[in-house]
Design a protein around this motif. Structure first.
Motif, mmCIF file in Angstrom:
data_model
loop_
_atom_site.group_PDB
_atom_site.id
_atom_site.type_symbol
_atom_site.label_atom_id
_atom_site.label_comp_id
_atom_site.label_asym_id
_atom_site.label_seq_id
_atom_site.Cartn_x
_atom_site.Cartn_y
_atom_site.Cartn_z
ATOM 1 N N HIS A 18 -36.097 23.024 -40.505
ATOM 2 C CA HIS A 18 -34.897 23.848 -40.490
ATOM 3 C C HIS A 18 -35.131 25.137 -39.695
ATOM 4 O O HIS A 18 -36.266 25.600 -39.579
ATOM 5 C CB HIS A 18 -34.490 24.181 -41.935
ATOM 6 N N VAL A 19 -34.054 25.686 -39.196
ATOM 7 C CA VAL A 19 -34.097 26.941 -38.438
ATOM 8 C C VAL A 19 -34.878 28.014 -39.205
ATOM 9 O O VAL A 19 -34.673 28.181 -40.418
ATOM 10 C CB VAL A 19 -32.658 27.435 -38.180
ATOM 11 N N ASP A 20 -35.764 28.705 -38.499
ATOM 12 C CA ASP A 20 -36.513 29.843 -39.054
ATOM 13 C C ASP A 20 -37.572 29.481 -40.090
ATOM 14 O O ASP A 20 -38.114 30.369 -40.736
ATOM 15 C CB ASP A 20 -35.571 30.880 -39.702
ATOM 16 N N HIS A 21 -37.851 28.223 -40.271
ATOM 17 C CA HIS A 21 -38.865 27.876 -41.264
ATOM 18 C C HIS A 21 -40.282 28.055 -40.725
ATOM 19 O O HIS A 21 -41.233 27.962 -41.486
ATOM 20 C CB HIS A 21 -38.620 26.478 -41.839
ATOM 21 N N GLY A 22 -40.392 28.330 -39.394
ATOM 22 C CA GLY A 22 -41.704 28.719 -38.866
ATOM 23 C C GLY A 22 -42.382 27.737 -37.932
ATOM 24 O O GLY A 22 -43.600 27.805 -37.747
ATOM 25 N N LYS A 23 -41.600 26.864 -37.290
ATOM 26 C CA LYS A 23 -42.185 25.872 -36.378
ATOM 27 C C LYS A 23 -42.906 26.543 -35.211
ATOM 28 O O LYS A 23 -44.068 26.253 -34.923
ATOM 29 C CB LYS A 23 -41.072 24.947 -35.821
ATOM 30 N N THR A 24 -42.183 27.456 -34.534
ATOM 31 C CA THR A 24 -42.768 28.111 -33.366
ATOM 32 C C THR A 24 -43.939 28.998 -33.781
ATOM 33 O O THR A 24 -44.973 29.038 -33.104
ATOM 34 C CB THR A 24 -41.697 28.927 -32.625
ATOM 35 N N SER A 25 -43.790 29.680 -34.923
ATOM 36 C CA SER A 25 -44.876 30.558 -35.391
ATOM 37 C C SER A 25 -46.151 29.766 -35.642
ATOM 38 O O SER A 25 -47.258 30.255 -35.364
ATOM 39 C CB SER A 25 -44.470 31.259 -36.688
ATOM 40 N N GLY A 82 -34.810 24.989 -32.139
ATOM 41 C CA GLY A 82 -33.398 25.028 -32.454
ATOM 42 C C GLY A 82 -32.572 23.877 -31.913
ATOM 43 O O GLY A 82 -31.373 23.867 -32.101
ATOM 44 N N LYS A 134 -45.272 29.689 -45.104
ATOM 45 C CA LYS A 134 -45.012 31.046 -45.598
ATOM 46 C C LYS A 134 -45.564 31.277 -47.011
ATOM 47 O O LYS A 134 -44.971 32.017 -47.796
ATOM 48 C CB LYS A 134 -43.509 31.389 -45.554
ATOM 49 N N ASP A 136 -47.848 33.055 -47.758
ATOM 50 C CA ASP A 136 -48.191 34.481 -47.898
ATOM 51 C C ASP A 136 -47.052 35.301 -48.494
ATOM 52 O O ASP A 136 -47.251 36.447 -48.907
ATOM 53 C CB ASP A 136 -48.571 35.060 -46.527
ATOM 54 N N THR A 137 -45.855 34.728 -48.548
ATOM 55 C CA THR A 137 -44.717 35.483 -49.098
ATOM 56 C C THR A 137 -44.589 35.328 -50.614
ATOM 57 O O THR A 137 -43.696 35.908 -51.225
ATOM 58 C CB THR A 137 -43.383 35.055 -48.452
ATOM 59 N N SER A 201 -49.750 29.213 -43.990
ATOM 60 C CA SER A 201 -49.019 30.391 -43.534
ATOM 61 C C SER A 201 -49.224 30.504 -42.033
ATOM 62 O O SER A 201 -50.358 30.675 -41.565
ATOM 63 C CB SER A 201 -49.532 31.664 -44.203
ATOM 64 N N ALA A 202 -48.124 30.421 -41.306
ATOM 65 C CA ALA A 202 -48.206 30.555 -39.855
ATOM 66 C C ALA A 202 -48.526 32.000 -39.496
ATOM 67 O O ALA A 202 -49.030 32.294 -38.415
ATOM 68 C CB ALA A 202 -46.888 30.135 -39.216
ATOM 69 N N MET A 203 -48.245 32.906 -40.439
ATOM 70 C CA MET A 203 -48.481 34.326 -40.200
ATOM 71 C C MET A 203 -49.963 34.662 -40.339
ATOM 72 O O MET A 203 -50.539 35.308 -39.483
ATOM 73 C CB MET A 203 -47.675 35.119 -41.236
HETATM 74 P P1 GTP Z 1 -36.122 27.959 -34.854
HETATM 75 O O1 GTP Z 1 -36.866 27.698 -33.583
HETATM 76 O O2 GTP Z 1 -35.015 28.939 -34.697
HETATM 77 O O3 GTP Z 1 -35.648 26.690 -35.512
HETATM 78 O O4 GTP Z 1 -37.135 28.683 -35.905
HETATM 79 P P2 GTP Z 1 -38.671 28.372 -36.157
HETATM 80 O O5 GTP Z 1 -38.794 27.305 -37.183
HETATM 81 O O6 GTP Z 1 -39.404 28.181 -34.886
HETATM 82 O O7 GTP Z 1 -39.141 29.723 -36.874
HETATM 83 P P3 GTP Z 1 -40.002 30.893 -36.242
HETATM 84 O O8 GTP Z 1 -41.388 30.449 -36.013
HETATM 85 O O9 GTP Z 1 -39.269 31.482 -35.134
HETATM 86 O O10 GTP Z 1 -40.054 31.880 -37.499
HETATM 87 C C1 GTP Z 1 -38.914 32.470 -38.058
HETATM 88 C C2 GTP Z 1 -39.289 33.740 -38.760
HETATM 89 O O11 GTP Z 1 -40.145 33.492 -39.861
HETATM 90 C C3 GTP Z 1 -40.023 34.732 -37.868
HETATM 91 O O12 GTP Z 1 -39.569 36.022 -38.180
HETATM 92 C C4 GTP Z 1 -41.474 34.568 -38.276
HETATM 93 O O13 GTP Z 1 -42.220 35.727 -38.083
HETATM 94 C C5 GTP Z 1 -41.344 34.245 -39.755
HETATM 95 N N1 GTP Z 1 -42.474 33.434 -40.224
HETATM 96 C C6 GTP Z 1 -42.858 32.237 -39.728
HETATM 97 N N2 GTP Z 1 -43.915 31.767 -40.422
HETATM 98 C C7 GTP Z 1 -44.209 32.689 -41.352
HETATM 99 C C8 GTP Z 1 -45.206 32.772 -42.387
HETATM 100 O O14 GTP Z 1 -46.046 31.903 -42.580
HETATM 101 N N3 GTP Z 1 -45.175 33.886 -43.174
HETATM 102 C C9 GTP Z 1 -44.262 34.879 -43.014
HETATM 103 N N4 GTP Z 1 -44.315 35.916 -43.831
HETATM 104 N N5 GTP Z 1 -43.317 34.820 -42.062
HETATM 105 C C10 GTP Z 1 -43.287 33.763 -41.243
#
Ligand code: GTP
Ligand code: MG
Length: 452
Positions: A18-25, A82, A134, A136-137, A201-203
C-alpha cells in the motif's frame, strides 16, 4: 554442483504494498547500506530496478548469509512506485516477478492496495514474504541500527515486545483471512506452503539482514531451476512503461528476464494494433550517481543480459503497450517471433461477450486483472482495451440496450474531455478508480440503484 553460475540469472523481486508503507524506503536502506559498506559501485541502478549482487547481500546480512551457500548472482528488486497497476504486470512467457515482498506498515495494517497485491500474488502463484515494516514506531522502541531482528527484539522491554507481537499477529491473522497460512519467518519450514512474516524497519535497518537472507534462501531453494537461462540467447522481456524521452521520442522501459538485448537488434513489441517490428537505436541505463550532473541522465550501453531493467529507444514505439511482451529476433525467422508475440498477447486477451460493459485500463496486466474481477462478479464485457476513455468508447457503450451496460469502467486511466461531453449527451455512465475492487463495488452499487 555442476551448474555454471553464469547461466543462472538474477531472480526478479517485486516490492509491493500500500501507498506509504515503505517500499521505496526499504530499497533505499539496502542501497544505503551498500554505500556505507563502501560498495556503492557494486549496486547497479537499472531503469525501475536495483540489482544487488550476492556479496553485498552477504555483507549486509552479516552472519546470516554465507555466500558459499548460494550460486545465484544476487537479487534484482523492482520498486512499484505508486503504480497500483504495476502490481498486476506479469508477463506470459515467464513470470516478471519471480518472488515478491509485500510491505505492510505494522501500524496501518492491511489496506486496499495490500489486499489487491495479495490477490494478484495469489492468482499468479508468486511466492512471497511479508515485510512487517516500521517496527521502530512501536511506542518505547529502542533502536539497534541494522541488526538482525532477534538481537533487537531481545533488547526491547517486555511491554514493547508485547506491543510488537500484537501487531505481528494481527498481520498473520489478516493473511489467514485471505487464505494464506502465515507465521513469523523463523517458524516457517516450507516457504512454498507458508508465508513468512519478517519484522523490519526501513528507517533503522533492523530486520533488513533477515529480510535479505530469507529472500536469498527462498530464491535459491525454490527458484533455481527457473533461473537457468541461455545467457547469450535472444532477449525476452516485458514493457513496464511507454515514455516520451527528450531526444529519443517514444521509448519503452522494459524488464528483460531472459537472454540479451543489443544495440541494432531487431525486436518485436506488443502494440495496441499489430505487433511492432523495429530496430534498437539505443539501450539506456541511468548514469551512476556520481555522474548525475552531466547533461544526459542516461548512458548508452551496447548490450544487457537478463535480468535487467533497461530503457529501449527505437522508432515506431508510439503504439507500444505497458505489459506487452518484447522479443529480440536475432538469427531467428521474423515471422516466428511475430507469432510468439501475438500468441502471448492473445493469451492475455480478454473474452468479450455480445453485450456488456466497456472496460479501459492502463496496462495489459491491469486489464486482465479487471477482466478477472468482473468475471468473478459475473459482469459481462463487450469491449476491453488499454488506453484512456475516448469518444469511440462512449459510442460503443451508448449502443447497449440495458442501462446497466451503458457503462464504462476505467482503471487508472483518464477520461478525454471529448469523451466526457459525449458521455453526458449519450447517457453513458463512466466510473474510474485506482483500486480494482472499489471500481467493481461502485459498479455493483450503481446496478443495485437501477434495480431498486
Ligand atoms: P509509495 O511509493 O507512495 O507507494 O510509498 P512507499 O511504500 O514507497 O513508501 P516510502 O518508502 O516512500 O515511505 C513513506 C513514508 O514512511 C516516508 O515518510 C518514510 O520515511 C516512512 N517510512 C518508511 N519506512 C519506515 C520505517 O521503517 N520507519 C519509520 N519510522 N518510517 C518509515
Ligand atoms: Mg515508493
Amino acid at each position: 554442483d555442476t551448474h555454471d553460475p553464469t547461466s543462472l540469472r538474477t531472480p526478479i523481486v517485486a516490492v509491493l504494498g500500500h501507498v506509504d508503507h515503505g517500499k521505496t524506503s526499504l530499497l533505499d536502506k539496502i542501497r544505503g547500506s551498500a554505500v556505507i559498506e563502501g560498495e556503492a559501485g557494486a549496486i547497479t541502478q537499472h531503469i525501475g530496478a536495483t540489482a544487488v549482487p550476492l556479496d553485498i547481500i552477504s555483507t549486509i546480512a552479516g552472519d546470516l548469509v554465507d555466500p558459499d551457500d548460494f550460486d545465484l548472482p544476487g537479487l534484482l528488486f523492482i520498486d512499484t512506485p505508486g503504480h497500483h497497476s504495476f502490481t498486476t504486470l506479469r508477463s506470459r512467457g515467464g513470470a516478471l516477478a519471480d518472488i515478491a515482498i509485500l510491505v505492510v506498515d505494522v501500524n496501518d495494517g492491511f489496506q486496499p492496495q495490500t489486499l489487491e497485491a495479495l490477490d494478484i500474488l495469489k492468482r499468479s502463484q508468486t511466492p512471497f514474504i511479508v515485510a512487517a515494516n516500521k517496527i521502530d514506531t512501536v511506542p518505547g522502541w529502542s533502536v539497534n541500527e541494522d541488526t538482525p531482528i532477534n538481537d533487537t527484539y531481545e533488547s526491547q522491554s517486555d511491554r514493547v515486545r508485547q506491543r510488537l507481537d500484537e501487531k505481528l499477529y494481527e498481520i498473520i491473522g489478516n493473511l489467514s483471512d485471505e487464505g494464506f497460512s502465515a507465521d513469523l519467518y523463523w517458524r516457517v519450514q516450507n516457504f512454498q506452503r507458508n508465508v513468512g512474516v519478517v519484522p523490519v524497519s526501513a528507517m533503522t535497518g533492523e530486520g533488513v539482514p533477515d529480510l535479505l537472507t530469507v529472500m536469498m534462501g527462498l530464491s535459491q531453494r525454490y527458484m533455481k531451476e527457473e533461473m537457468e537461462i541461455d545467457v547469450s540467447g535472444p532477449g525476452v522481456g516485458t514493457v513496464l512503461e511507454v515514455k516520451e524521452e527528450k531526444g529519443f521520442g517514444k521509448t519503452v522501459d522494459i524488464v528483460l528476464y531472459d537472454g540479451t538485448i543489443r544495440e541494432d537488434d531487431t525486436i518485436v513489441v506488443g502494440g495496441q494494433n499489430d505487433p511492432i517490428v523495429t530496430e534498437v537505436r539505443a539501450l539506456l541505463q541511468p548514469r551512476p550517481l556520481a555522474e548525475i550532473r552531466t547533461e544526459s541522465r542516461f548512458e548508452n550501453v551496447d548490450e544487457v543480459g537478463a535480468a535487467a531493467g533497461i530503457k529501449v529507444a527505437a522508432p515506431e514505439l508510439g503504439d507500444a503497450m505497458a505489459g506487452a511482451p518484447v522479443r529480440v529476433v536475432r538469427d531467428r525467422d521474423l515471422e516466428d517471433v511475430i507469432e510468439e508475440v501475438q500468441a502471448e498477447l492473445a493469451s492475455i486477451a480478454v473474452d468479450t461477450a455480445e453485450e456488456g460493459v466497456v472496460v479501459k485500463a492502463d496496462t495489459l496486466g491491469s486489464l486482465e486483472a479487471m477482466a478477472d474481477a468482473l468475471d468473478e462478479a459475473e459482469v459481462p464485457i463487450v469491449r476491453a482495451e488499454v488506453g484512456d476513455v475516448a469518444p469511440r468508447d462512449i459510442s460503443v457503450a451508448s449502443t447497449a440496450e440495458d442501462p446497466k451496460q451503458q457503462v464504462i469502467l476505467g482503471f487508472n486511466v483518464d477520461v478525454l474531455s471529448d469523451a466526457e461531453h459525449r458521455a453526458e449527451t449519450d447517457d453513458v455512465t463512466i466510473f474510474t478508480d485506482e483500486v480494482i475492487y472499489q471500481l467493481v463495488e461502485e459498479y455493483d452499487e450503481y446496478v443495485e440503484g437501477i434495480e431498486q
